[in-house]
Structures are given as structure tokens and as C-alpha cells.
Design an enzyme around this catalytic site. Structure first.
Site, mmCIF file in Angstrom:
data_model
loop_
_atom_site.group_PDB
_atom_site.id
_atom_site.type_symbol
_atom_site.label_atom_id
_atom_site.label_comp_id
_atom_site.label_asym_id
_atom_site.label_seq_id
_atom_site.Cartn_x
_atom_site.Cartn_y
_atom_site.Cartn_z
ATOM 1 N N HIS A 1 8.679 54.951 30.884
ATOM 2 C CA HIS A 1 10.080 55.306 31.062
ATOM 3 C C HIS A 1 10.967 54.702 29.974
ATOM 4 O O HIS A 1 11.685 55.435 29.302
ATOM 5 C CB HIS A 1 10.654 55.063 32.453
ATOM 6 C CG HIS A 1 12.045 55.572 32.463
ATOM 7 N ND1 HIS A 1 12.350 56.908 32.593
ATOM 8 C CD2 HIS A 1 13.204 54.968 32.175
ATOM 9 C CE1 HIS A 1 13.643 57.085 32.417
ATOM 10 N NE2 HIS A 1 14.184 55.922 32.154
ATOM 11 N N HIS B 1 12.376 69.841 31.318
ATOM 12 C CA HIS B 1 13.296 68.686 31.281
ATOM 13 C C HIS B 1 13.173 67.938 29.956
ATOM 14 O O HIS B 1 14.164 67.669 29.279
ATOM 15 C CB HIS B 1 12.981 67.772 32.467
ATOM 16 C CG HIS B 1 13.472 66.365 32.322
ATOM 17 N ND1 HIS B 1 14.810 66.044 32.372
ATOM 18 C CD2 HIS B 1 12.809 65.188 32.126
ATOM 19 C CE1 HIS B 1 14.943 64.725 32.218
ATOM 20 N NE2 HIS B 1 13.742 64.189 32.058
ATOM 21 N N PHE B 2 11.953 67.630 29.551
ATOM 22 C CA PHE B 2 11.898 66.733 28.391
ATOM 23 C C PHE B 2 12.069 67.468 27.063
ATOM 24 O O PHE B 2 12.303 66.823 26.044
ATOM 25 C CB PHE B 2 10.691 65.780 28.440
ATOM 26 C CG PHE B 2 9.317 66.359 28.304
ATOM 27 C CD1 PHE B 2 8.904 66.942 27.135
ATOM 28 C CD2 PHE B 2 8.409 66.230 29.357
ATOM 29 C CE1 PHE B 2 7.617 67.428 27.010
ATOM 30 C CE2 PHE B 2 7.122 66.718 29.242
ATOM 31 C CZ PHE B 2 6.726 67.322 28.064
ATOM 32 N N HIS B 3 11.985 68.795 27.086
ATOM 33 C CA HIS B 3 12.359 69.479 25.842
ATOM 34 C C HIS B 3 13.874 69.498 25.653
ATOM 35 O O HIS B 3 14.361 69.666 24.540
ATOM 36 C CB HIS B 3 11.745 70.882 25.782
ATOM 37 C CG HIS B 3 10.305 70.846 25.367
ATOM 38 N ND1 HIS B 3 9.295 70.657 26.263
ATOM 39 C CD2 HIS B 3 9.720 70.914 24.140
ATOM 40 C CE1 HIS B 3 8.135 70.617 25.617
ATOM 41 N NE2 HIS B 3 8.364 70.771 24.323
ATOM 42 N N ARG C 1 2.003 72.451 34.839
ATOM 43 C CA ARG C 1 2.031 72.020 33.448
ATOM 44 C C ARG C 1 0.620 71.601 33.043
ATOM 45 O O ARG C 1 -0.288 71.618 33.863
ATOM 46 C CB ARG C 1 3.016 70.849 33.262
ATOM 47 C CG ARG C 1 2.612 69.596 33.991
ATOM 48 C CD ARG C 1 3.618 68.450 33.852
ATOM 49 N NE ARG C 1 3.592 67.818 32.546
ATOM 50 C CZ ARG C 1 4.028 66.570 32.294
ATOM 51 N NH1 ARG C 1 4.510 65.819 33.285
ATOM 52 N NH2 ARG C 1 3.993 66.048 31.098
ATOM 53 N N ARG C 2 0.444 71.229 31.782
ATOM 54 C CA ARG C 2 -0.820 70.697 31.255
ATOM 55 C C ARG C 2 -2.001 71.613 31.543
ATOM 56 O O ARG C 2 -3.053 71.162 32.014
ATOM 57 C CB ARG C 2 -1.151 69.327 31.872
ATOM 58 C CG ARG C 2 -0.136 68.232 31.660
ATOM 59 C CD ARG C 2 -0.770 66.901 32.044
ATOM 60 N NE ARG C 2 0.183 65.825 32.123
ATOM 61 C CZ ARG C 2 0.689 65.358 33.255
ATOM 62 N NH1 ARG C 2 0.353 65.889 34.420
ATOM 63 N NH2 ARG C 2 1.542 64.357 33.231
HETATM 64 FE FE1 HAS Z 1 13.233 62.055 31.994
HETATM 65 C C1 HAS Z 1 10.101 62.887 33.150
HETATM 66 C C2 HAS Z 1 14.202 61.206 35.149
HETATM 67 C C3 HAS Z 1 16.330 61.091 30.804
HETATM 68 C C4 HAS Z 1 12.043 62.229 28.775
HETATM 69 N N1 HAS Z 1 11.428 62.505 31.135
HETATM 70 C C5 HAS Z 1 10.266 62.841 31.782
HETATM 71 C C6 HAS Z 1 9.229 63.091 30.817
HETATM 72 C C7 HAS Z 1 9.782 62.866 29.570
HETATM 73 C C8 HAS Z 1 11.155 62.505 29.797
HETATM 74 C C9 HAS Z 1 9.069 62.964 28.246
HETATM 75 O O1 HAS Z 1 12.853 60.520 37.807
HETATM 76 C C10 HAS Z 1 7.810 63.550 31.139
HETATM 77 C C11 HAS Z 1 6.783 62.499 31.057
HETATM 78 C C12 HAS Z 1 5.427 63.070 31.368
HETATM 79 O O2 HAS Z 1 4.758 63.546 30.447
HETATM 80 O O3 HAS Z 1 5.054 63.108 32.549
HETATM 81 N N2 HAS Z 1 14.957 61.351 32.831
HETATM 82 C C13 HAS Z 1 15.147 61.100 34.143
HETATM 83 C C14 HAS Z 1 16.519 60.660 34.364
HETATM 84 C C15 HAS Z 1 17.110 60.634 33.123
HETATM 85 C C16 HAS Z 1 16.121 61.047 32.180
HETATM 86 C C17 HAS Z 1 17.156 60.298 35.664
HETATM 87 N N3 HAS Z 1 14.033 61.746 30.159
HETATM 88 C C18 HAS Z 1 15.312 61.322 29.883
HETATM 89 C C19 HAS Z 1 15.481 61.146 28.471
HETATM 90 C C20 HAS Z 1 14.260 61.463 27.898
HETATM 91 C C21 HAS Z 1 13.369 61.836 28.973
HETATM 92 C C22 HAS Z 1 16.747 60.675 27.813
HETATM 93 C C23 HAS Z 1 13.830 61.465 26.484
HETATM 94 C C24 HAS Z 1 14.553 61.150 25.454
HETATM 95 N N4 HAS Z 1 12.340 62.078 33.788
HETATM 96 C C25 HAS Z 1 12.886 61.624 34.951
HETATM 97 C C26 HAS Z 1 11.869 61.644 36.016
HETATM 98 C C27 HAS Z 1 10.695 62.124 35.443
HETATM 99 C C28 HAS Z 1 11.017 62.386 34.052
HETATM 100 C C29 HAS Z 1 12.006 61.236 37.420
HETATM 101 C C30 HAS Z 1 9.344 62.324 36.136
HETATM 102 C C31 HAS Z 1 9.179 63.742 36.558
HETATM 103 C C32 HAS Z 1 7.810 63.985 37.119
HETATM 104 O O4 HAS Z 1 7.712 64.217 38.332
HETATM 105 O O5 HAS Z 1 6.813 63.959 36.387
HETATM 106 C C33 HAS Z 1 18.535 60.173 32.851
HETATM 107 O O6 HAS Z 1 18.526 59.112 31.918
HETATM 108 C C34 HAS Z 1 19.431 61.266 32.356
HETATM 109 C C35 HAS Z 1 20.864 60.787 32.212
HETATM 110 C C36 HAS Z 1 21.680 61.753 31.399
HETATM 111 C C37 HAS Z 1 22.857 62.265 31.741
HETATM 112 C C38 HAS Z 1 23.565 63.235 30.821
HETATM 113 C C39 HAS Z 1 24.823 62.648 30.190
HETATM 114 C C40 HAS Z 1 25.377 63.609 29.182
HETATM 115 C C41 HAS Z 1 25.653 63.312 27.917
HETATM 116 C C42 HAS Z 1 26.128 64.418 27.021
HETATM 117 C C43 HAS Z 1 27.366 64.095 26.217
HETATM 118 C C44 HAS Z 1 27.887 65.309 25.511
HETATM 119 C C45 HAS Z 1 28.137 65.385 24.183
HETATM 120 C C46 HAS Z 1 28.567 66.669 23.546
HETATM 121 C C47 HAS Z 1 27.971 64.248 23.251
HETATM 122 C C48 HAS Z 1 23.507 61.911 33.038
HETATM 123 C C49 HAS Z 1 25.497 61.938 27.377
HETATM 124 C C50 HAS Z 1 29.599 67.401 24.298
HETATM 125 C C51 HAS Z 1 29.734 68.726 23.706
HETATM 126 C C52 HAS Z 1 30.824 69.523 23.796
HETATM 127 C C53 HAS Z 1 30.827 70.869 23.165
HETATM 128 C C54 HAS Z 1 32.057 69.094 24.556
HETATM 129 CU CU CU Z 2 11.435 58.276 33.385
#
Ligand code: HAS
Ligand code: CU
Length: 597
Positions: free
Chosen positions: A236, A387-389, A450-451
Site C-alpha cells: 500500500h 482503479h489503478f490505471h 482480473r489476472r
Molecule cells: Fe488503490 C488497489 C484503496 C489510491 C494504486 N490501488 C490498488 C492497486 C493499485 C492501487 C496498484 O482499499 C492494486 C494492487 C493489486 O495489484 O492488487 N487506493 C485506495 C484508496 C486510495 C487509493 C482508498 N491506489 C491509490 C493510489 C494508487 C493506487 C494513489 C497509485 C498511485 N486501492 C485501494 C484498495 C485496493 C486498492 C482497498 C484493494 C482492492 C482489492 O480488493 O484488491 C485513496 O488514497 C484515494 C484518495 C484520493 C482522492 C482523490 C482526491 C482528488 C484529487 C484531484 C485533484 C484535482 C486536480 C485537478 C489537481 C480522495 C487530489 C482538477 C482539475 C480541474 C479541471 C478542476
Molecule cells: Cu492500498
């Protein structure tokens, strides 16, 4: 004074030796990107059944391992070490303490990744008896050739020395500037690397104590629940290790490109401290469906995960506010009208903004993943790659590509070959990913796994909803193809840029924050305090589940495991400690149970 220098001279002019390392690291990352993208298109076409002529289904895991390792581990980490070297040297305005050490860690990382890469690619040929078809998660009982694990160990060792190199440079700066605040970019690097040391210790233990000896035949078996748990202890936080360099760019570079200024330096520091504290004690949210870990520990992990949303939500606020400030400086008005007063034609701006926009969607699918009960619906389905893409595959990858258009001239004195191609390329990525990841999420809800090379089961029809299995397959294939084309354009643009002659006048300086470092409480810079709290949280989250896993299944799996004599005393001591902790916990729980009853 450093500001004045920066406006006239690029990083390349001021720190030529460091610029060379940054270039080498970024080029290594682009090589990994090219290789990974190739396997990406191969498997997207294969899995969806659009074109199956490039590999056999039996080679699918080899291809998927190459895709995952080259992109998730290699592309991301090499970009990170290049960017962090740039950020530390630039923000401290001093060279690294010893460039030979810098080249040493770069060399170790390059050799390590080559070893791992060779062991994977060898799986495509029968000429050598070597393969590593274990995916980027390398779960036991899947077993890889020892070269795979050894290469990973060397790669991680290199990253540790890189961190030490930046820390030493910081300490040298500290002696020269005893009373100044840590510059923001350096602060971000140091907190991220501290998190990395804590997180990667577990995967190092898993590889060195269990997986490598096992693949060498020194021990007969491993405890799969234990090695999986150690993997996710690291797995994580590693996703934030990929994300933090993107955040560094969103906080410190994007506002300047937008013509604005970072809204709040103190808030950015708070965000990075929160990541240091909360990234690790959540890994079990990848194991909600693993037997052998009690529900209570999973619940704690879920709660921590929900807290971990906070720093990203703060980021969304701060980054958008900083960009809006830039737009209003350029004369933008209205509730949303200011959006039109932004430099959308610059690929570095458009790319990072589109990456942020997609991350909002990726963050929401992350929240779905994180809920224990809904996770049962999507776990091990193609929803998760969807999700992760969006997260690593867009928030991170697209930000890195976009940032390259800004940073490459700074480290080479060469203007980008074509900004138009750059703009087209980042928009193409956005469209391709919107198609592919949306369809992946939808298929995941239908239960598509998947996989696997063969997502269809005999005599089974997926429900005809959300576009249906076949139509979604077409969207995935089109999206994946656009992503491949986008990558080719990116790599081509970089290669053509390398052929440009060096020019002067490319220097860009970064604008200071509206609320600067002096507004931040001093306690934020007390890294020792944050490290201590982070370690305590990790112990709270992991001591009991690890003790229970070892207590029940043994260090090397239940019963029959044998291990070499030289390892025996250390393992016995560990095992005894775990049993003692497990026993004490049992007694305490029973006592509490007695009182409560
Ligand atoms: Fe995740 C599975 C939960 C974030 C990557 N995640 C994965 C896997 C990867 C991955 C690679 O709870 C698969 C692993 C595998 O092979 O099995 N993930 C989360 C949660 C977050 C989260 C709660 N993940 C990421 C990030 C990753 C990433 C970042 C890579 C960089 N994820 C999970 C969970 C799994 C999971 C479970 C397991 C699933 C399973 O069952 O296998 C949080 O950190 C997300 C928080 C993000 C936000 C968004 C905030 C928005 C922002 C945008 C700002 C806008 C801008 C532009 C700058 C709340 C910051 C505005 C534009 C305008 C035009 C106005
Ligand atoms: Cu995670």
C-alpha cells in the site's frame, strides 16, 4: 539570491553533474515505460480477444509480469529518483555531497532492474531455463527464478542509498543554514523517503528471509499468508511512493505553470506528514478476502484507510485553489469562468490537470475498494485494474509525462521538439484511459475476473447490463490502443528533443507560495517526532496480525517446514517472540472478555 540565479540559469547550467544523473534516471524510466507499454498493448488485445497472434495464453502471466514490473516498479521509481534529485538540489540550491555515491545508487538500481527484467523476459523462450511469471505482487506459492528476487533486492538497496544521499545533502545544507526552514521540495522528499524506509523494510524481509532462500532451494516452503502480509505492508505505501512525486509536481510546479502561486506551503507540509503517518498501517485493505487474518484487524485497516483520504482531499482543495489563483491573476472571473483563463495549450499544464481530474475518479473507486463490504463485490475483478490505471496509470504516469515537457529543457537546455505533439499526446492519454478504465470498472461489476487471459467461462454468460461484456471489451481494446499510441508519441517526442541543439534562455523559476514556510508551525519540520509516531502506528496495526499469522502457520508454513541451520537461531527467536506475543494477546483478550461479560 538563489531566486535571482534561478531566473537566469537553468538547472543544467547550475548543476551540470546532477543534471546528468537526473537525465540518466529519467531516460531509464522512459525505457521502462516503452517496454511496459508494449506489453500493455499485447495483453489488452489478447485479453479482449481482438488480436491473439502475439502471445499464447500460456505466456499471459509472463507478459503481465513484464507489464506490471516495468511500469509499476521501474518506470515510477526511476522517474522518482530523477525528480527527487532535481528537487533536493534545486530547492537547497547546493550540489549533492558526493556525486560518486549518487552514481553508485543509480548503478545499483539499473543493475537490479536489469536482473529482474531479464529473469522475466527469459520466460518467453525455452532456450534458457529461467522464468519469473509471478506478477508484480510475487505472491507465494508462485515462484520466480532467484535472479528475480535478487534483482529486486539490489534495486531496493539502490533506492535506500539514494534516500541516504538526499538526507546527507540536506544535513550538509542544515549545517550551512542552521536557522532556515526546510525548503518545501526537500521536505517532501525527506518525508516520502522516510515512509519508503519504513514500508520497504517489510518487503526486504520477505524477499531476503523467505522468497529468495526458497527459490534457491535453501528452505522447502514459505508461509504464504505471512509473505503476502509483508508484501502489502509495503504494497500500500508503495502506491503513495509513486504518487508523492506527482504531488510534489502539483504543489510546487503546477501553480507556477498556471501563472499562480501555491496557496499554502504549511498545508502541503501537513499533507506529506499525514502520508508519512498513515500510508503503512492500512495495507491489510488489500487482504479483506484473505483467510487467516481476523476481521477485527481488517476493520482497523479500513478505518485507517478512511483517514488516509484526508490528505488527498486536502490536496484537491489546495491544488485547485492555487490554479484558480493563477487564473484570476490572468484576469479570469466568474464561478467557473476562470477555467478558460488557463494555459490549456501547454502540454505540461493540460497533462497535469487532466491527470488530477482523473485522480478524482480514481480516488472515488479507491473509496469503494476500501469499504470492507463493497470490496467483496469487486475484489479480484477487473474493477481493480480499472482503479489503478486511473491512479498510478494516470494521476502518476500522465503527470510524469506532462512534467517532462517542463523539466526536460531545464536539465538539458534543449527545447521540446513539439509542444503540439505533446498536447495531442496528453489528451489522447486522457481519452484512452477514460474509455479503458471506465469499461474495466463496468466489467468488474459484472464479475469479470482480473489476472487471466481467458476471462470467459465455459457455459457462462455475463449479465447483459452496463454495455455488456463484449461491448465493454471493445472499449477496453480501443482505449488500450490509444494509450499505446500516446506512449509512442511521448517517447518519440523525447527522442527527437534529444536531437535538438542546446540553447540559452530556457530558465524558469518557481514562484513562492502565497502563505510561505514561515507560516508553518515549527513542529511540522520535526521529522524525528513524525517517524516515531509513524512507527508506533505501524506496530499497533501490524504486531498482532503478524504475531497471529506466525503463531498459527509458523514462519515457514505449518508443520513440515525446514530451514537451514544457519538461519535456525534467528527464526526460532522470532517464532518464540511471536508465540509469546500471540499468547499474551490471547490472555489479555480473554481477560477483557471476562470483564466485559
Ligand atoms: Fe488503490 C488497489 C484503496 C489510491 C494504486 N490501488 C490498488 C492497486 C493499485 C492501487 C496498484 O482499499 C492494486 C494492487 C493489486 O495489484 O492488487 N487506493 C485506495 C484508496 C486510495 C487509493 C482508498 N491506489 C491509490 C493510489 C494508487 C493506487 C494513489 C497509485 C498511485 N486501492 C485501494 C484498495 C485496493 C486498492 C482497498 C484493494 C482492492 C482489492 O480488493 O484488491 C485513496 O488514497 C484515494 C484518495 C484520493 C482522492 C482523490 C482526491 C482528488 C484529487 C484531484 C485533484 C484535482 C486536480 C485537478 C489537481 C480522495 C487530489 C482538477 C482539475 C480541474 C479541471 C478542476
Ligand atoms: Cu492500498
Amino acid at each position: 539570491m538563489s531566486q535571482a540565479l534561478e531566473t537566469d540559469r537553468t538547472f543544467y547550467d547550475r548543476f551540470p553533474d546532477e543534471a546528468r544523473v537526473v537525465r540518466a534516471a529519467l531516460l531509464s524510466s522512459f525505457l521502462a515505460l516503452a517496454l511496459g507499454a508494449f506489453f500493455g498493448i499485447v495483453q489488452t488485445l489478447h485479453r479482449t480477444g481482438v488480436f491473439r497472434g502475439l502471445i499464447d495464453s500460456t505466456d499471459y502471466y509472463t507478459s503481465l509480469t513484464a507489464h506490471g514490473v516495468f511500469l509499476a516498479l521501474s518506470f515510477t521509481t526511476f522517474f522518482l529518483v530523477g525528480l527527487f534529485t532535481w528537487a533536493v538540489v534545486r530547492s537547497l540550491d547546493r550540489p549533492l555531497v558526493n556525486i560518486k555515491i549518487t552514481w553508485t545508487w543509480y548503478g545499483l538500481m539499473a543493475v537490479g532492474m536489469t536482473m529482474t527484467g531479464v529473469s522475466i523476459l527469459a520466460g518467453f523462450t525455452d532456450a534458457v531455463d529461467m522464468s519469473a511469471d509471478v506478477l508484480f505482487t510475487f505472491y507465494a506459492p508462485l515462484q520466480a527464478h532467484p535472479l528475480f528476487y535478487a534483482g529486486l533486492a539490489v534495486f531496493i538497496l539502490g533506492s535506500w542509498i539514494a534516500g541516504a544521499d538526499w538526507f546527507r545533502t540536506f544535513l550538509a545544507w542544515r549545517r550551512e543554514h542552521p536557522d532556515e526552514r526546510i525548503p518545501l521540495q526537500t521536505f517532501m522528499v525527506l518525508t516520502t523517503m522516510t515512509m519508503w524506509y519504513i514500508a520497504s523494510s517489510a518487503v526486504a524481509a520477505s524477499v531476503l528471509l523467505f522468497l529468495l532462500p526458497w527459490s534457491l532451494g535453501l528452505i522447502e516452503q514459505v508461509n504464504p499468508t505471512l509473505t503476502r502480509t509483508l508484501f502489502w505492508f509495503f504494497g500500500h505505501p508503495v502506491v503513495y511512493f509513486w504518487l508523492m512525486p506527482a504531488y510534489l509536481l502539483w504543489y510546487t510546479v503546477l501553480p507556477t505553470i498556471a501563472g499562480g502561486r501555491l496557496f499554502s506551503d504549511p498545508l502541503a507540509r501537513v499533507v506529506f506528514v499525514l502520508f508519512l503517518l498513515l500510508s503503512t498501517p492500512v495495507g491489510i485493505h488489500h487482504q479483506y478476502l484473505d483467510p487467516g487474518i481476523a476481521e477485527g484487524f481488517k476493520f482497523i485497516s479500513m478505518t485507517n484507510t478512511m483517514f488516509l483520504l484526508l490528505p488527498s482531499l486536502l490536496t484537491a482543495f489546495t491544488v485547485v485553489a492555487s490554479v484558480e489563483y493563477g487564473a484570476r491573476q490572468r484576469g479570469g472571473t466568474g464561478l467557473l469562468g476562470w477555467l478558460t483563463d488557463l494555459p490549456w495549450r501547454k502540454p505540461e499544464f493540460a497533462g497535469m490537470m487532466l491527470a488530477g481530474l482523473m485522480f478524482a475518479a480514481g480516488g472515488f473507486s479507491g473509496m469503494v475498494n476500501a469499504g470492507m463490504n463493497i470490496n467483496y463485490l469487486i475484489h479480484n475483478t477487473i474493477w481493480v485494474p480499472g482503479h489503478f490505471h486511473l491512479t498510478v496509470g494516470t494521476a502518476v504516469a500522465l503527470t510524469f509525462m506532462a512534467a517532462t515537457y517542463w523539466i526536460w529543457p531545464q536539465i538539458t537546455n534543449k527545447p521540446i521538439y513539439s509542444s503540439q505533439i505533446g498536447l495531442f499526446q496528453v489528451v489522447l492519454w486522457f481519452i484512452g484511459m477514460a474509455l479503458m478504465s471506465n469499461a474495466m470498472h463496468a466489467q468488474g461489476i459484472l464479475g469479470v475476473p482480473r489476472r487471466t487471459a481467458e476471462p470467459e467461462y465455459a457455459n457462462f454468460e455475463y449479465p447483459a447490463m452496463l454495455g455488456g461484456f463484449e461491448e465493454l471489451n471493445v472499449q477496453i481494446a480501443i482505449g488500450g490502443t490509444l494509450l499505446f499510441v500516446s506512449t509512442v508519441l511521448f517517447i518519440g517526442n523525447v527522442v527527437l528533443t534529444m536531437g535538438n541543439p542546446r540553447v540559452s534562455g530556457l530558465a524558469e523559476s518557481l514562484s513562492p507560495a502565497l502563505s510561505g514556510p514561515d507560516d508553518a508551525p515549527l513542529v511540522l519540520d520535526r521529522l524525528r517526532l513524525w517517524v516515531s509516531i509513524a512507527v508506533v502506528l505501524v506496530v499497533l496495526a501490524y504486531a498482532l496480525p503478524l504475531a497471529a499469522i506466525i503463531n498459527r502457520g509458523g514462519l515457514l508454513g505449518p508443520g513440515v517446514g525446514t530451514y537451514p541451520v544457519w538461519l535456525a537461531p534467528a527464526l526460532d527467536a522470532l517464532s518464540a517472540a511471536a508465540t509469546a506475543i500471540g499468547g499474551a494477546v490471547g490472555e489479555t483478550a480473554a481477560a477483557i472478555g471476562g470483564v466485559v461479560r
